[in-house]
Scaffold this active site. Structure first.
Site, PDB file in Angstrom:
ATOM      1  N   ASP A 162      12.555   6.868   9.017  1.00 15.32           N
ATOM      2  CA  ASP A 162      13.688   7.759   9.265  1.00 15.32           C
ATOM      3  C   ASP A 162      13.195   9.191   9.441  1.00 15.32           C
ATOM      4  OD1 ASP A 162      13.191   8.824   6.689  1.00 15.32           O
ATOM      5  OD2 ASP A 162      14.738   7.603   5.765  1.00 15.32           O
TER       6      ASP A 162
ATOM      7  N   HIS B  95      -3.078  -9.149  14.383  1.00 13.60           N
ATOM      8  CA  HIS B  95      -2.584 -10.068  13.364  1.00 13.60           C
ATOM      9  C   HIS B  95      -2.756  -9.477  11.965  1.00 13.60           C
ATOM     10  CE1 HIS B  95      -1.539 -13.842  11.531  1.00 13.60           C
ATOM     11  NE2 HIS B  95      -2.686 -13.889  10.881  1.00 13.60           N
TER      12      HIS B  95
END
Length: 127
Positions: A28, A20
């Site tokens: 990329d 959490h």
């Protein structure tokens, strides 16, 4: 043997360690290497896979709270590309690329793709 979902054992291991409010970077092909965080490189050739391909694979089993992208992404890509990301990520926030990169060292890990979309990197916060 896994028959569906994410088959890559390294990605499954990384995802299992995201808790959490932890963050995960999907980057990329040109994103800088960050030696302090685990990087899983799945780049094969230009645009295989793309960041959105990884998102499509992750999202069925990964609860995303907030997500971030560089504001330059909107400036360098056409509306259809921008809307494609926005459709996948409901709480998508944009910030200058320099600020985006400041979040990276705090991530649990980074998945590098072959994506050539300019500023197509995303940081996901686990909900």
């Amino acid at each position: 043997m896994l028959k569906s979902g994410i088959l890559n054992p390294h990605i499954n291991s990384l995802l299992a360690r995201v808790r959490h409010t932890n963050t995960l970077v999907i980057a990329d092909r040109g994103f800088p290497f960050w030696p302090q965080i685990e990087t899983i490189d799945i780049a094969l050739v230009d645009d295989i896979p793309r960041v959105v391909d990884v998102l499509h694979a992750l999202l069925p089993n990964f609860a995303v709270g907030r997500s971030w992208m560089a504001s330059e992404f909107r400036e360098h890509n056409d509306a259809s590309v921008v809307n494609g990301y926005a459709t996948l990520l409901s709480k998508l926030e944009f910030e200058p690329h320099v600020d985006f990169k400041k979040r990276v060292p705090h991530a649990i890990g980074l998945i590098r793709t072959g994506d050539t979309t300019q500023y197509g990197n995303v940081i996901l916060e686990s909900a």
